[in-house]
Structures are given as structure tokens and as C-alpha cells.
Design a protein around this motif. Structure first.
Motif, short mmCIF file in Angstrom:
data_model
loop_
_atom_site.label_atom_id
_atom_site.label_comp_id
_atom_site.label_asym_id
_atom_site.label_seq_id
_atom_site.Cartn_x
_atom_site.Cartn_y
_atom_site.Cartn_z
N VAL A 44 9.61 -32.64 29.93
CA VAL A 44 10.80 -32.04 30.37
C VAL A 44 11.86 -33.21 30.09
O VAL A 44 13.08 -33.19 29.89
CB VAL A 44 10.53 -31.49 31.91
CG1 VAL A 44 11.92 -31.15 32.31
CG2 VAL A 44 9.79 -30.40 31.64
N ASN A 45 11.42 -34.39 30.96
CA ASN A 45 12.47 -35.51 30.71
C ASN A 45 13.11 -35.86 29.31
O ASN A 45 14.18 -36.06 29.23
CB ASN A 45 11.81 -36.88 31.39
CG ASN A 45 11.45 -36.63 32.78
OD1 ASN A 45 12.05 -35.85 33.39
ND2 ASN A 45 10.56 -37.65 33.29
N ASP A 46 12.14 -35.94 28.45
CA ASP A 46 12.38 -36.27 26.84
C ASP A 46 13.07 -35.16 26.14
O ASP A 46 14.13 -35.50 25.69
CB ASP A 46 11.07 -36.70 26.32
CG ASP A 46 11.58 -37.86 25.11
OD1 ASP A 46 12.42 -38.55 25.23
OD2 ASP A 46 10.86 -37.59 24.06
N TYR A 47 12.75 -33.85 26.32
CA TYR A 47 13.34 -32.80 25.68
C TYR A 47 14.93 -32.81 26.32
O TYR A 47 15.83 -32.55 25.45
CB TYR A 47 12.84 -31.74 25.95
CG TYR A 47 11.56 -31.32 24.96
CD1 TYR A 47 11.63 -30.24 24.11
CD2 TYR A 47 10.36 -32.23 24.95
CE1 TYR A 47 10.34 -30.07 23.26
CE2 TYR A 47 9.26 -32.07 24.08
CZ TYR A 47 9.13 -31.00 23.24
OH TYR A 47 8.33 -30.66 22.70
N THR A 48 14.94 -33.00 27.64
CA THR A 48 16.28 -33.12 28.07
C THR A 48 17.19 -34.36 27.72
O THR A 48 18.33 -34.19 27.13
CB THR A 48 16.33 -33.12 29.64
OG1 THR A 48 15.53 -31.90 30.11
CG2 THR A 48 17.92 -32.99 30.35
N ARG A 49 16.65 -35.28 27.53
CA ARG A 49 17.16 -36.61 27.15
C ARG A 49 17.82 -36.43 25.74
O ARG A 49 19.00 -36.96 25.32
CB ARG A 49 16.20 -37.84 27.34
CG ARG A 49 16.90 -39.24 26.84
CD ARG A 49 16.01 -40.29 26.83
NE ARG A 49 14.93 -40.13 25.98
CZ ARG A 49 15.14 -40.40 24.81
NH1 ARG A 49 16.07 -40.99 24.05
NH2 ARG A 49 14.04 -40.03 23.72
N ARG A 50 17.02 -35.84 24.77
CA ARG A 50 17.23 -35.49 23.54
C ARG A 50 18.12 -34.38 23.23
O ARG A 50 18.63 -34.17 21.97
CB ARG A 50 15.92 -35.74 22.75
CG ARG A 50 15.13 -36.82 22.74
CD ARG A 50 13.96 -36.63 21.81
NE ARG A 50 14.33 -36.59 20.32
CZ ARG A 50 14.52 -37.62 19.48
NH1 ARG A 50 14.08 -38.79 19.95
NH2 ARG A 50 14.77 -37.52 18.16
N GLY A 51 18.57 -33.46 24.24
CA GLY A 51 19.34 -32.54 24.07
C GLY A 51 18.58 -31.34 23.47
O GLY A 51 19.48 -30.64 22.97
N PHE A 52 17.45 -31.11 23.69
CA PHE A 52 16.73 -30.02 23.29
C PHE A 52 16.89 -28.82 24.13
O PHE A 52 17.03 -27.81 23.68
CB PHE A 52 15.24 -30.37 22.88
CG PHE A 52 15.04 -31.51 22.08
CD1 PHE A 52 15.89 -31.76 20.91
CD2 PHE A 52 13.80 -32.16 21.70
CE1 PHE A 52 15.42 -32.66 19.89
CE2 PHE A 52 13.44 -33.08 20.77
CZ PHE A 52 14.40 -33.13 19.98
#
Length: 319
Positions: free
Chosen positions: A154-162
Motif C-alpha cells: 500500500v505504501n509503495d503503490y501510493t508513493r508511486r501514484g498508482f
């Protein structure tokens, strides 16, 4: 909004769907591995249901469409169930969740809001007396590890703007209706639910001073609804986890509340025993949280445990 709920046949999915139908004008898509029921008392015309396996690419391609504007991710194998069957726990709790996130990334706009149901089980001993979001999670069970893996996604998908995601770490929710589950914490509902219906229940550790971090279904529902209104930038893009508010209640305090609401007859239906496999899991979990972050974001907490017992008793009386 068009809202997807996975694991929608479960208790949390059902109470959220019911609240969304009664308190909002959103349309809902409910999915589970069995046909999820449509909650009673709502506008069924605003609900569609489907059953399928989230690890099945063909099912995912039919489930996830660009019309979905928010998703509550509730599917999962609970704590002791994930511990007993590692392969199943990983498949359901991790593989299916990542496959779902990938479908979101491929199909939905970046404005999609994803609310992931995590757990206090991401923490393991040793722990400070009071846990804050600054405490690094070190899970003491496969279930907690699987939840932590998905939080990081969740953190990484949000950080990457997905998508725009938040991971809500649930306290133990009690009193849940229905039957006992494979969760190590299942007795925390059972010791109220069963005696109030004239049925016995076992408590798997002989320690009445043992505390748990609890939240009532009514309060959880209010906080899930509030999560839809959280500002996207309420948290840093790479730190999206929130410990939802709870209250610290010992087994003795739960027994006292049961006696107040159900009388000595209900209390007499409890049996205390030691189940080592459950006790190890239970004692690995934190027992007190600083919920300043969540409360500052507008989430709420219960005032006392007796209210949760009375809510369940009232639901029995209405039924």
C-alpha cells in the motif's frame, strides 16, 4: 462513488455495506469466494454481488473496472488459520491482495482510494508499554507478517501514484455475531456472544488480568466511513498506516460487563482453560496504543466496553 468490498461475505464487509446503503448514496460491488449476501434494510438496487478467486486473472479482469472509485480490501485468512496453514495464508492474504492491487494499477485511475484492513498483529514482542506509529512492526506470527507485507505494498503503490491507499490497523472487534472463527482472538467475542444466547464458551488462557485492545462494531463502522473522507495527503506518501482507536479491556472487565448485562447465569457459562498455541499468539500482541494520530485525523473511540455488550444484547432482542 462506486465502491468495491472484497471479503464482503464476512462480518466487517456486511456491517460496512449496510452502513453505506443506509447513510450514503454510493453504489456497491460486493465480492467473496462465496456469494456475499445483500445486507437487509438497504436499497438493494444499489448493490451487485459476485463470487470468485482474486488469484484468478479472468475473474479479476471482470471484477476490476475503471468505474470503481474506492475499494475496501477485507478478504483474508485469520490469525490462527494462517499460522496452521502457511501456504493458504500466503495465497489469500498476500498473493490475492497483490493481484488485486495490480489489477487496480492496470485499470483504475490514480484517484482510486484503497482502504486496506490490517491488524495490530503486525506488532510482536518485545514492545514498549504503549505502542505508537513510530514503533517498528516486527510480527510474531505468519498472519502479522502477511499483513505487514501488504501494508508495504500500500505504501509503495501510493508513493508511486498508482492509487491513494491507507492501511487501517484494526483493534480486535467485539462483539461479533455469528459463529467462532479461526482467529486467535475469536474468544473475545465468543465469551460475550455465546453466554448471552445460553451457550458455553471457553477462554483459552487462565489469566483474568490479560488485556486486549478492543473496538465495538459500531465504532469500527464509523471509522471506516470516515476513511472515505480522509485527505489524500493526510499522511506522507510512503507511510500510510494508521492504528485505529481502541480501548484496553481485561478479561475480568469483560466478565464484569457480561454479568452486568446478562446476569450471573450468563457468567456461569464461561470456562477458563489453557490453550498454549493460542496463548503464544495472544501474548505476542500489543496491549496499549497511543492513538493520537488517528484521533487527530477524525477517527473516534469507544468510551467503555459495556456499551459493546449492550449493543449485542439489543441486536439479539430485536432479532
Amino acid at each position: 462513488m462506486h465502491i468495491l468490498i472484497t471479503g464482503a461475505g464476512g462480518f466487517v464487509g456486511q456491517i460496512l455495506a449496510e452502513a453505506l446503503l443506509k447513510k450514503t448514496d454510493h453504489t456497491l460491488l460486493l465480492t467473496d469466494v462465496v456469494d456475499p449476501p445483500i445486507p437487509k434494510g438497504g436499497d438493494s438496487a444499489r448493490v451487485s454481488t459476485t463470487k470468485g478467486d482474486l488469484c484468478d486473472p479472468s475473474f479479476l479482469s471482470s471484477l476490476v473496472t475503471s468505474s470503481i472509485s474506492a475499494a475496501f480490501v477485507f478478504h483474508g485468512i485469520m490469525s490462527s488459520g494462517a499460522e496452521a496453514n502457511y501456504e493458504l495464508g500466503m495465497r489469500v492474504n498476500v498473493d490475492a491482495t497483490r493481484a488485486l492491487f495490480e489489477a487496480f494499477r492496470a485499470t483504475c485511475p490514480a484517484s482510486l482510494r484503497v482502504i486496506y484492513a490490517s491488524s495490530q498483529a503486525v506488532y510482536g514482542q518485545p514492545l514498549p508499554e504503549t505502542v505508537t506509529e513510530a514503533v517498528v512492526p516486527t510480527p510474531g506470527s505468519s498472519y502479522g507478517c502477511e499483513k505487514m507485507v501488504c501494508e508495504l505494498l500500500v505504501n509503495d503503490y501510493t508513493r508511486r501514484g498508482f492509487f491513494t491507499g491507507f492501511s487501517l490497523r484494526f483493534p480486535t472487534i467485539t462483539v461479533r455475531p455469528g459463529k467462532p472463527t479461526a482467529a486467535a482472538s475469536s474468544f473475545l467475542s465468543g465469551m460475550i456472544r455465546e453466554p448471552l444466547q445460553g451457550v458455553g464458551c471457553s477462554i483459552p488462557l487462565k489469566d483474568r488480568s490479560f488485556p486486549s485492545w478492543l473496538c465495538s462494531p459500531r465504532t469500527l463502522t464509523a471509522n471506516l466511513l470516515a476513511s472515505l473522507a480522509l485527505k489524500a495527503d493526510a499522511l506522507p506518501p510512503h507511510k500510510r498506516s494508521i492504528n485505529l482507536p481502541g480501548i484496553r479491556v481485561t478479561i475480568q472487565e469483560m466478565m464484569d460487563a457480561l454479568e452486568k448485562v446478562g446476569g450471573k447465569e450468563a457468567l456461569s457459562l464461561l470456562k477458563e482453560e489453557t490453550v498454549p498455541t493460542y496463548e503464544v499468539i495472544l501474548r505476542s500482541w500489543p496491549q496499549r496504543f497511543d492513538n493520537s494520530l488517528a484521533l487527530g485525523l477524525g477517527f473516534v473511540r469507544d468510551q467503555e466496553f459495556e456499551g459493546a455488550v449492550r449493543d449485542f444484547k439489543d441486536s439479539l432482542d430485536k432479532a
